[in-house]
Design an enzyme around this catalytic site. Structure first.
Site, mmCIF file in Angstrom:
data_model
loop_
_atom_site.group_PDB
_atom_site.id
_atom_site.type_symbol
_atom_site.label_atom_id
_atom_site.label_comp_id
_atom_site.label_asym_id
_atom_site.label_seq_id
_atom_site.Cartn_x
_atom_site.Cartn_y
_atom_site.Cartn_z
ATOM 1 N N THR A 244 40.723 38.495 60.606
ATOM 2 C CA THR A 244 40.501 38.065 59.233
ATOM 3 C C THR A 244 39.404 38.914 58.606
ATOM 4 O OG1 THR A 244 40.199 36.143 57.798
ATOM 5 C CG2 THR A 244 38.973 36.112 59.866
ATOM 6 N N SER B 71 42.035 29.056 62.283
ATOM 7 C CA SER B 71 42.926 29.503 63.354
ATOM 8 C C SER B 71 42.700 28.773 64.677
ATOM 9 C CB SER B 71 42.808 31.016 63.551
ATOM 10 O OG SER B 71 43.319 31.665 62.412
ATOM 11 N N ALA C 49 46.073 41.608 42.326
ATOM 12 C CA ALA C 49 46.518 42.865 42.961
ATOM 13 C C ALA C 49 45.557 43.271 44.074
ATOM 14 C CB ALA C 49 46.617 43.960 41.896
ATOM 15 N N ASP D 218 51.416 38.043 57.521
ATOM 16 C CA ASP D 218 51.137 37.360 56.250
ATOM 17 C C ASP D 218 52.371 37.294 55.351
ATOM 18 O OD1 ASP D 218 48.460 36.697 56.710
ATOM 19 O OD2 ASP D 218 47.743 38.635 55.988
ATOM 20 N N ARG E 22 43.545 41.327 36.497
ATOM 21 C CA ARG E 22 42.399 41.459 35.577
ATOM 22 C C ARG E 22 42.099 42.943 35.375
ATOM 23 N NH1 ARG E 22 36.931 38.946 37.783
ATOM 24 N NH2 ARG E 22 37.427 40.453 39.426
ATOM 25 N N THR E 23 42.074 43.705 36.466
ATOM 26 C CA THR E 23 41.851 45.155 36.369
ATOM 27 C C THR E 23 43.224 45.816 36.411
ATOM 28 O OG1 THR E 23 39.853 44.790 37.672
ATOM 29 C CG2 THR E 23 40.550 47.085 37.370
ATOM 30 N N GLY F 105 44.242 42.297 48.331
ATOM 31 C CA GLY F 105 44.844 42.357 49.669
ATOM 32 C C GLY F 105 45.996 41.381 49.824
ATOM 33 N N ALA F 106 45.830 40.167 49.320
ATOM 34 C CA ALA F 106 46.875 39.158 49.496
ATOM 35 C C ALA F 106 48.143 39.551 48.736
ATOM 36 C CB ALA F 106 46.371 37.796 49.021
ATOM 37 N N LYS G 47 40.652 43.555 58.461
ATOM 38 C CA LYS G 47 42.109 43.779 58.517
ATOM 39 C C LYS G 47 42.498 45.259 58.425
ATOM 40 C CE LYS G 47 43.829 39.266 57.017
ATOM 41 N NZ LYS G 47 44.755 38.570 56.120
HETATM 42 P P1 ATR Z 1 42.331 39.142 48.544
HETATM 43 O O1 ATR Z 1 42.348 39.911 49.810
HETATM 44 O O2 ATR Z 1 42.070 37.669 48.734
HETATM 45 O O3 ATR Z 1 43.508 39.394 47.678
HETATM 46 P P2 ATR Z 1 40.702 40.923 46.982
HETATM 47 O O4 ATR Z 1 41.371 42.092 47.595
HETATM 48 O O5 ATR Z 1 39.221 40.944 46.792
HETATM 49 O O6 ATR Z 1 41.002 39.599 47.789
HETATM 50 O O7 ATR Z 1 41.411 40.639 45.575
HETATM 51 C C1 ATR Z 1 41.023 39.613 44.739
HETATM 52 C C2 ATR Z 1 42.023 39.501 43.602
HETATM 53 O O8 ATR Z 1 41.632 38.405 42.756
HETATM 54 C C3 ATR Z 1 42.061 40.725 42.697
HETATM 55 O O9 ATR Z 1 43.338 40.839 42.128
HETATM 56 C C4 ATR Z 1 41.028 40.366 41.627
HETATM 57 O O10 ATR Z 1 41.176 41.028 40.409
HETATM 58 P P3 ATR Z 1 40.452 42.471 40.160
HETATM 59 O O11 ATR Z 1 41.303 43.484 40.861
HETATM 60 O O12 ATR Z 1 40.452 42.614 38.696
HETATM 61 O O13 ATR Z 1 39.077 42.337 40.752
HETATM 62 C C5 ATR Z 1 41.379 38.907 41.447
HETATM 63 N N1 ATR Z 1 40.304 38.127 40.831
HETATM 64 C C6 ATR Z 1 39.150 37.737 41.405
HETATM 65 N N2 ATR Z 1 38.413 37.013 40.529
HETATM 66 C C7 ATR Z 1 39.144 36.957 39.371
HETATM 67 C C8 ATR Z 1 38.945 36.356 38.100
HETATM 68 N N3 ATR Z 1 37.851 35.658 37.829
HETATM 69 N N4 ATR Z 1 39.910 36.500 37.180
HETATM 70 C C9 ATR Z 1 41.046 37.200 37.439
HETATM 71 N N5 ATR Z 1 41.277 37.791 38.618
HETATM 72 C C10 ATR Z 1 40.348 37.662 39.577
#
Ligand code: ATR
Length: 282
Positions: free
Chosen positions: A65, A20, A130, A105, A154-155, A132-133, A69
């Site tokens: 950041t 930034s 799923a 964003d 993944r989850t 924050g982004a 947030k």
């Molecule tokens: P951000 O704010 O950057 O979105 P976050 O809230 O920590 O960060 O979310 C990370 C995302 O990346 C989540 O969707 C996470 O999946 P989970 O909800 O299952 O944790 C995903 N992610 C991180 N590492 C991953 C991996 N190795 N394979 C698949 N998804 C992954």
């Protein structure tokens, strides 16, 4: 009479990685506006007090950041609708002693993506991740008129919860990561967006082949380090249109600059190259 220079900052913990200051510094230079923009490392325990101290010191506002947030949203006096829906604020604007929480964003995401859509909003999109982004991306897609969103994570339970919370004008269907990989191999999708941290430097790359995707598919990875992720490489092999994530970072800063310093600015090649060089991306 000219007043004291306008002051703004980015706050995070840690903060050294933030681009930034480079982005806002570029625009202060190009507009000739008398202002300063600094990076401040604020410990989470002191966040609210430190922000109020910046209001007292006459700052115009701050970009926010990780990890602040959600805390930024919680401490604000007022909140705009987008920040409320996303559940987080990346921009606090200080006006007459009051703190307004905004979120730019979703705007930055769409501004970066829209030029690759040839003026047409796709009806359907697959969103990977799923966290924050993803929240900002889901809000932006619905505001743009996307009607049918598949949300893969993944989850799976996290995708389900987010779909329940954020579905307003679109149908959001939760899906497991494995099923999403199969879907990308079997069905042509007009828009695929990775919002997960998979593919970031040091993380597992996304290695699916995108077998059913064509030149009609737009693939956007919001990861920008590296710029050319494995997902974007696979997309190029299939002939898809690809969009990297750096433009989202640059565009989300535009409304913040305008709020802090009052100048209208553009994202041009000079800014992009400056940030790419500073991050060692090229
Ligand atoms: P951000 O704010 O950057 O979105 P976050 O809230 O920590 O960060 O979310 C990370 C995302 O990346 C989540 O969707 C996470 O999946 P989970 O909800 O299952 O944790 C995903 N992610 C991180 N590492 C991953 C991996 N190795 N394979 C698949 N998804 C992954």
């Amino acid at each position: 009479m000219r007043g004291a220079p306008l002051k703004a900052a980015v706050v995070g913990h840690p903060i050294a990685h933030s681009q930034s200051p480079t982005i806002h510094g570029h625009w202060l230079e190009s507009t000739g506006i008398a202002g300063t923009y600094e990076a401040l490392d604020l410990h989470p325990d002191a966040f609210a007090d430190e922000i109020r101290a910046l209001v007292e010191r006459g700052f115009q506002g701050v970009n926010v950041t990780v990890p602040h947030k959600e805390a930024a949203l919680a401490l604000a006096d007022t909140t705009d609708e987008t920040a409320r829906r996303i559940g987080a604020s990346n921009t606090l604007v200080f006006t007459q002693g009051k703190i307004q929480a905004r979120n730019t964003d979703a705007y930055g995401f769409w501004e970066n993506l829209a030029p690759s859509l040839n003026g047409q909003t796709p009806k359907r999109a697959l969103v990977l991740g799923a966290g924050g982004a993803a929240r900002a991306v889901l809000v932006a897609l619905q505001d743009a008129g996307v009607q049918d969103i598949v949300l893969a994570n993944r989850t799976l339970s996290r995708a389900q919860a987010l779909a329940d919370e954020l579905a307003v004008s679109a149908r959001i269907e939760p899906l497991s990561w494995d099923d999403a990989e199969s879907l990308m191999d079997q069905q042509m999708l007009p828009l695929i967006i990775n919002t997960s941290s998979r593919g970031m430097k040091g993380e597992n790359p996304i290695t699916c082949t995108l077998a059913a995707q064509t030149r009609e598919t737009v693939v956007n990875d919001i990861v920008y380090n590296p710029l050319q992720t494995a997902l974007l490489q696979s997309a190029e092999v299939r002939g898809c249109r690809t969009v990297d994530g750096l433009g989202m970072l640059l565009h989300q800063a535009r409304p913040a600059f305008q709020a802090f310093f009052g100048g209208r600015v553009v994202v041009d090649a000079g800014l992009r190259h400056k940030v790419e060089r500073r991050m060692g991306l090229v």
